[in-house]
Design an enzyme around this catalytic site. Structure first.
Site, PDB file in Angstrom:
ATOM      1  N   THR A  30    -102.824  20.702 -24.329  1.00 29.47           N
ATOM      2  CA  THR A  30    -101.706  21.002 -23.437  1.00 29.47           C
ATOM      3  C   THR A  30    -101.368  19.836 -22.501  1.00 29.47           C
ATOM      4  O   THR A  30    -100.391  19.887 -21.773  1.00 29.47           O
ATOM      5  CB  THR A  30    -101.992  22.256 -22.576  1.00 29.47           C
ATOM      6  OG1 THR A  30    -103.222  22.046 -21.881  1.00 29.47           O
ATOM      7  CG2 THR A  30    -102.108  23.494 -23.438  1.00 29.47           C
TER       8      THR A  30
ATOM      9  N   ILE B 297    -109.630   9.493 -28.809  1.00 29.28           N
ATOM     10  CA  ILE B 297    -108.550   8.534 -28.545  1.00 29.28           C
ATOM     11  C   ILE B 297    -108.689   7.940 -27.139  1.00 29.28           C
ATOM     12  O   ILE B 297    -108.321   6.809 -26.884  1.00 29.28           O
ATOM     13  CB  ILE B 297    -107.175   9.249 -28.642  1.00 29.28           C
ATOM     14  CG1 ILE B 297    -106.993   9.902 -30.021  1.00 29.28           C
ATOM     15  CG2 ILE B 297    -106.030   8.295 -28.324  1.00 29.28           C
ATOM     16  CD1 ILE B 297    -106.995   8.957 -31.178  1.00 29.28           C
TER      17      ILE B 297
ATOM     18  N   GLU C 263    -109.022   6.294 -23.617  1.00 32.34           N
ATOM     19  CA  GLU C 263    -109.398   4.955 -23.175  1.00 32.34           C
ATOM     20  C   GLU C 263    -110.028   5.062 -21.792  1.00 32.34           C
ATOM     21  O   GLU C 263    -109.632   5.919 -20.997  1.00 32.34           O
ATOM     22  CB  GLU C 263    -108.139   4.082 -23.099  1.00 32.34           C
ATOM     23  CG  GLU C 263    -108.435   2.672 -22.639  1.00 32.34           C
ATOM     24  CD  GLU C 263    -107.195   1.777 -22.592  1.00 32.34           C
ATOM     25  OE1 GLU C 263    -106.101   2.248 -22.942  1.00 32.34           O
ATOM     26  OE2 GLU C 263    -107.341   0.621 -22.190  1.00 32.34           O
TER      27      GLU C 263
ATOM     28  N   TYR D 262    -101.232  -1.628 -36.446  1.00 33.90           N
ATOM     29  CA  TYR D 262     -99.891  -1.241 -36.898  1.00 33.90           C
ATOM     30  C   TYR D 262     -99.168  -2.467 -37.462  1.00 33.90           C
ATOM     31  O   TYR D 262     -98.488  -2.410 -38.483  1.00 33.90           O
ATOM     32  CB  TYR D 262     -99.036  -0.650 -35.773  1.00 33.90           C
ATOM     33  CG  TYR D 262     -99.717   0.355 -34.875  1.00 33.90           C
ATOM     34  CD1 TYR D 262    -100.850   1.060 -35.297  1.00 33.90           C
ATOM     35  CD2 TYR D 262     -99.222   0.613 -33.605  1.00 33.90           C
ATOM     36  CE1 TYR D 262    -101.462   1.981 -34.462  1.00 33.90           C
ATOM     37  CE2 TYR D 262     -99.823   1.537 -32.767  1.00 33.90           C
ATOM     38  CZ  TYR D 262    -100.957   2.202 -33.188  1.00 33.90           C
ATOM     39  OH  TYR D 262    -101.557   3.099 -32.345  1.00 33.90           O
TER      40      TYR D 262
ATOM     41  N   GLU E  16    -112.388  -8.521 -33.444  1.00 34.61           N
ATOM     42  CA  GLU E  16    -111.986  -9.276 -32.262  1.00 34.61           C
ATOM     43  C   GLU E  16    -113.234  -9.768 -31.543  1.00 34.61           C
ATOM     44  O   GLU E  16    -114.357  -9.421 -31.915  1.00 34.61           O
ATOM     45  CB  GLU E  16    -111.106  -8.412 -31.352  1.00 34.61           C
ATOM     46  CG  GLU E  16    -111.807  -7.194 -30.780  1.00 34.61           C
ATOM     47  CD  GLU E  16    -110.839  -6.241 -30.062  1.00 34.61           C
ATOM     48  OE1 GLU E  16    -109.678  -6.142 -30.460  1.00 34.61           O
ATOM     49  OE2 GLU E  16    -111.278  -5.589 -29.104  1.00 34.61           O
TER      50      GLU E  16
ATOM     51  N   HIS F 277    -109.322  -4.803 -23.932  1.00 33.74           N
ATOM     52  CA  HIS F 277    -110.351  -3.877 -24.404  1.00 33.74           C
ATOM     53  C   HIS F 277    -111.651  -4.118 -23.630  1.00 33.74           C
ATOM     54  O   HIS F 277    -112.044  -5.263 -23.425  1.00 33.74           O
ATOM     55  CB  HIS F 277    -110.637  -4.092 -25.893  1.00 33.74           C
ATOM     56  CG  HIS F 277    -109.546  -3.586 -26.776  1.00 33.74           C
ATOM     57  ND1 HIS F 277    -109.360  -4.066 -28.058  1.00 33.74           N
ATOM     58  CD2 HIS F 277    -108.592  -2.650 -26.585  1.00 33.74           C
ATOM     59  CE1 HIS F 277    -108.337  -3.439 -28.607  1.00 33.74           C
ATOM     60  NE2 HIS F 277    -107.854  -2.583 -27.736  1.00 33.74           N
TER      61      HIS F 277
END
Lengths: 379, 290
Positions: free
Chosen positions: B17, B96, B98, B159, B209, B247
Site C-alpha cells: 500500500t 528492492i 535501498e 536497463y 562495479e 551504491h
C-alpha cells in the site's frame, strides 16, 4: 560517515576503554593553555578526516606551553590530503611498553563482523595486511550471538600476551566489538593500543566510521559531523537525495543511477576526457531534481562542458525532457552540453528537446565523444 | 526455461500500500506477473490493482500459496520484512529497498541461508524473465525473450545494457539485478551457476562495479565451472579510492576493489570485458554469431 579521532576516543571511553584523554584546541594559544593544564611533555595531533597524519607533519611532540604554542601553530592550517587542519588534540605524551593493533570491520566476503588484532601496532595496518597477512589474527563474530569471550582470549594469546594482559586485552576487544555494533560502525579501530609505563592498557589513536545507511537510528552520530571536512557541494547534494562526488576533471556529468553514472564517467575517460564529478540524480529524475543537480554540476568553475545521460525507465523520457527544459530555462547555462536520453517514450522526449533546438545523441559512446570535443573546444 | 521466476511464480508484495509498492504492483500486474497477494500490517481487506491485501505474510501465504515475495518497505523495516517472509516459508525473497543498514544484513544473510531460502538484494532492481514474470522495478518493455542471461550489481546500467542487447536482436532468458550494497543475499556466483545450468541460456552478460571482491571470486568460479560464452563490464574505472560512488558497496578501500583488478581477473577467466558499457551488446553480438 567519518568522525574525528577525539570523538572516536570519547565513544570508546563510554565503553570502558581507557583512552589517553586530551584537550581539543582550535588555536595555538589554546594549545599552550592545554599543555599548561596537562603538564610535562605533550603530543599535539591534527584532527582531520584523513589518514597519514604523522607522515604529513600533523603529529608532533612538545615540551611545555611555549613549545606547544609553536608546534600547534605549525600544524593548524596545514593541508593533509586536501583536508585543512582546523583543530588539534593536545594530550599527555605516553611511555609505551608495548603496542598492538585492534580493530573491528565489516567482512564483506564473510558477510559478518570480524575483529582483527596484530602485534604490529602503530603502523599502517593495510600495509601489514598486504605484505605480511600472517601477522594479522582474526575472529569472526557469530551473526546472531556476537563475539564470545573465548574468541577475545584467543586473539590475546595469538598476540603473545601473558598474565593479566590477556584479560585486559580481551575486555577491550569485547568493548570494541560492542561499540561497533551499537554505533553501526563500518570500522572501529585502535592503532596503537598500548601498554603504558604503568603496565596499563591505553587507546592512543582511535578511528570510527559510521554506516551512512544507519544514521536514521544514530542520531547522536549526526551531531559529530564536521561539515568543514566535507565538500560543500557534496553536502548540498546529500540534503536532496542526490549522490555527488567531486573529481578532478572538467566534464560535468549528470546521470540517473549509480552504475550508469560510473559507466558514463568511464566512457568520458575512454574518449580522452576527464570527468569533473560523479552524480546520480536518482532513478526518477524529476524536474526539480534535475534542476538541482544541474546547478550542482555547474557550481564547479572548472566545468567546461556537461554530459547529461538519462535512461528513462519507469520515468518516461518525455517527462524527463520537460524537466530538462524547465531546468535549463531557470539556469543560465554558459557551457556546452550534450544530452543523451533513451528509454520509455524516447521519441517523444527527443522531439521535445529537438523542438527547443537541442540535439539528443542516441549512443552513450557517441555522447561521450561529443562532450569531450565540446570541452576541448571550450577550453 | 529461465531462472528463478517464471509463469509459475506466485508473487507476494510486502509494503503493497506504500507509494512505491502500489505503483510497482500496478506495473508488474500490467506486465503479466502473477501477483497473488500483498501485505501491509493493518491493511487486511484492501485491494491494490486487484491484488488482495493481508496483515501478515503467513496469512497471505496460507490464503494464496504465494511462493515468492518482493519487498518495498522503507529501510528501517526491511530486515524485519525479510525475516517475516523467511519465517512464512517463502523460498525466494527480493528486497528492492535501498539504504538498509549493513549490520541488519549480517543477521539477515545468515538467517535466510540457514532457512534454505534465497534473498536477492537489497538495493536492487529485481529480476525478470521476459514474457513470463517481472519481479522488480525495471521497465518491462525493453526486454525481449532470448538466449542471453544477464546478472548485474546495478539498476539503470542494467536497463542500458538490456536495451542495447534487445536492439541488437539479442533477447534475454532472465535478467537479475543482485544489488549494490556491501552485503547482498545472492552474489554473482549463485546466478552464474543458475545460468550455466539453464538450457535456454546460451551466453551470459555480467556487469560488476568497484568495491568488494565478488567479481574476483566469480572469475575463479567461471574458470572452473562456466562453459558458456561470457561478456563482462566493470563500472567505476575512473572512481577515486575511498569515495562511495552512490551504491553503498561501490567503494575502493585499502587498495582493494578496483575496476582494474576485477577486469584482469575476469579476462584471465576467459570473459570478454568491454571497455565501455556501450560495447557490451556489440561484443555479445559478435560472440553469438560464432
Amino acid at each position: 560517515m567519518n568522525i574525528h579521532e577525539y570523538q572516536a576516543a570519547e565513544i570508546l571511553q563510554q565503553y570502558g576503554i581507557p583512552i589517553n584523554a586530551g584537550i581539543v584546541c582550535d588555536s595555538a594559544d589554546a594549545a599552550a593553555d592545554a599543555a599548561q593544564k596537562i603538564g610535562g611533555k605533550v603530543v599535539i595531533k591534527a584532527q582531520v578526516h584523513s589518514g597519514g597524519r604523522g607522515k604529513a607533519g600533523g603529529v608532533k611532540l612538545a615540551e611545555g606551553p611555549d613549545d606547544a604554542r609553536k608546534v600547534a601553530s605549525e600544524i593548524l592550517g596545514i593541508d593533509i590530503s586536501g583536508h585543512i587542519v582546523n583543530m588539534v588534540l593536545v594530550a599527555p605524551a605516553v611511555d609505551i611498553q608495548r603496542e598492538v593493533y585492534l580493530g573491528a570491520v565489516i567482512d564483506r566476503d564473510g558477510r559478518g563482523v570480524t575483529v582483527m588484532a596484530s602485534a604490529e601496532g602503530g603502523v599502517d595496518i593495510e600495509e601489514v595486511a598486504r605484505d605480511t597477512p600472517e601477522k594479522i589474527h582474526t575472529e569472526t563474530a557469530h551473526p546472531h550471538l556476537g563475539l564470545r569471550d573465548y574468541q577475545c582470549r584467543r586473539l590475546a594469546f595469538k598476540l603473545g600476551l601473558e598474565g593479566k594482559q590477556v584479560g585486559g586485552f580481551a575486555k577491550i576487544a569485547k568493548a570494541v566489538f560492542k561499540a561497533f555494533i551499537e554505533k553501526d560502525a563500518g570500522l572501529c579501530e585502535i592503532n596503537p593500543l598500548i601498554i603504558n609505563g604503568d603496565g596499563e592498557w591505553q587507546a592512543i589513536d582511535s578511528k570510527i566510521t559510521i554506516d551512512d545507511n544507519a544514521l536514521y537510528r544514530q542520531k547522536a552520530a549526526e551531531e559529530l559531523r564536521d561539515l568543514r571536512e566535507e565538500n560543500e557541494i557534496e553536502v548540498q547534494a546529500r540534503a536532496h537525495g542526490i549522490s555527488f562526488v567531486k573529481l578532478d576533471g572538467n566534464i560535468g556529468c549528470m546521470v540517473n543511477g549509480a552504475g550508469l553514472s560510473m559507466a558514463t564517467m568511464d566512457a568520458v575517460k575512454f574518449q580522452g576526457g576527464e570527468p569533473a564529478n560523479f552524480l546520480d540524480v536518482g532513478g526518477g529524475a524529476s524536474a526539480d531534481q534535475v534542476t538541482l543537480a544541474l546547478n550542482l554540476v555547474l557550481a564547479e568553475p572548472d566545468v567546461k562542458a556537461v554530459l547529461i545521460n538519462i535512461f528513462g525507465g519507469i520515468t518516461r523520457c518525455d517527462v524527463v525532457a520537460q524537466g530538462l527544459l524547465e531546468a535549463m530555462g531557470k539556469i543560465d547555462v554558459k557551457v556546452p552540453f550534450v544530452i543523451r536520453l533513451i528509454g520509455t517514450n524516447q521519441a517523444e522526449g527527443q522531439k521535445l528537446l529537438a523542438d527547443a533546438g537541442i540535439t539528443v545523441v542516441e549512443r552513450m559512446d557517441e555522447a561521450a565523444k561529443q562532450v569531450v570535443a565540446a570541452a576541448e573546444g571550450a577550453a | 526455461m529461465s531462472i528463478l521466476v517464471n509463469n509459475q511464480t506466485r508473487l507476494l508484495v510486502q509494503g503493497i500500500t506504500g507509494r512505491e509498492g502500489s505503483f510497482h504492483t500496478g506495473q508488474m500486474v500490467e506486465y503479466g506477473t502473477n501477483v497473488v497477494a500483498g501485505v501491509t500490517p493493518g491493511g487486511l481487506g484492501k485491494d491494490v490493482h486487484g491484488v488482495p491485501v493481508f496483515n501478515t505474510v503467513s496469512d497471505a501465504v496460507e490464503k494464496t500459496d504465494a511462493n515468492t515475495s518482493i519487498i518495498y518497505v522503507p529501510a528501517p523495516f526491511a530486515a524485519d520484512a525479510i525475516y517475516e517472509a523467511t519465517d512464512a516459508g517463502i523460498k525466494l525473497i527480493i528486497c528492492i529497498t535501498e539504504g538498509v543498514p549493513t549490520l541488519d544484513m549480517v543477521g539477515v544473510y545468515h538467517y535466510v541461508k540457514e532457512a534454505g531460502a534465497r534473498l536477492i538484494g537489497p538495493n536492487c532492481p529485481g529480476l525478470i524473465t521476459p514474457g513470463e514474470a517481472k519481479v522488480g522495478i525495471m521497465p518491462g518493455y525493453i526486454h525481449e525473450r532470448g538466449p542471453v542471461g544477464l546478472v548485474s550489481r546495478s539498476g539503470t546500467l542494467t536497463y542500458e545494457v538490456v536495451n542495447a542487447l534487445t536492439q541488437a536482436g539479442l533477447g534475454q532468458s532472465s535478467a537479475v539485478g543482485i544489488g549494490g550494497d556491501p552485503i547482498i543475499g545472492t552474489n554473482f556466483i549463485d546466478v552464474l551457476d543458475l545460468f550455466q545450468n539453464d538450457p535456454e541460456t546460451e551466453a551470459i552478460v555480467m556487469i560488476g562495479e568497484i568495491g568488494g571482491s565478488d567479481e574476483e571470486q566469480a572469475a575463479e568460479f567461471i574458470k572452473n565451472n562456466v562453459t558458456k560464452p561470457m561478456v563482462g563490464f566493470i563500472a567505476g574505472q575512473t572512481a577515486p579510492p575511498g569515495k562511495r560512488m552512490g551504491h553503498a558497496g561501490a567503494i575502493i578501500s585499502g587498495g582493494e576493489g578496483t575496476a582494474a583488478a576485477k577486469i584482469k581477473a575476469l579476462e584471465a577467466a576467459g570473459v570478454k570485458v568491454a571497455d565501455t558499457a556501450a560495447g557490451v551488446a556489440d561484443i555479445m553480438a559478435q560472440q553469438m554469431k560464432k
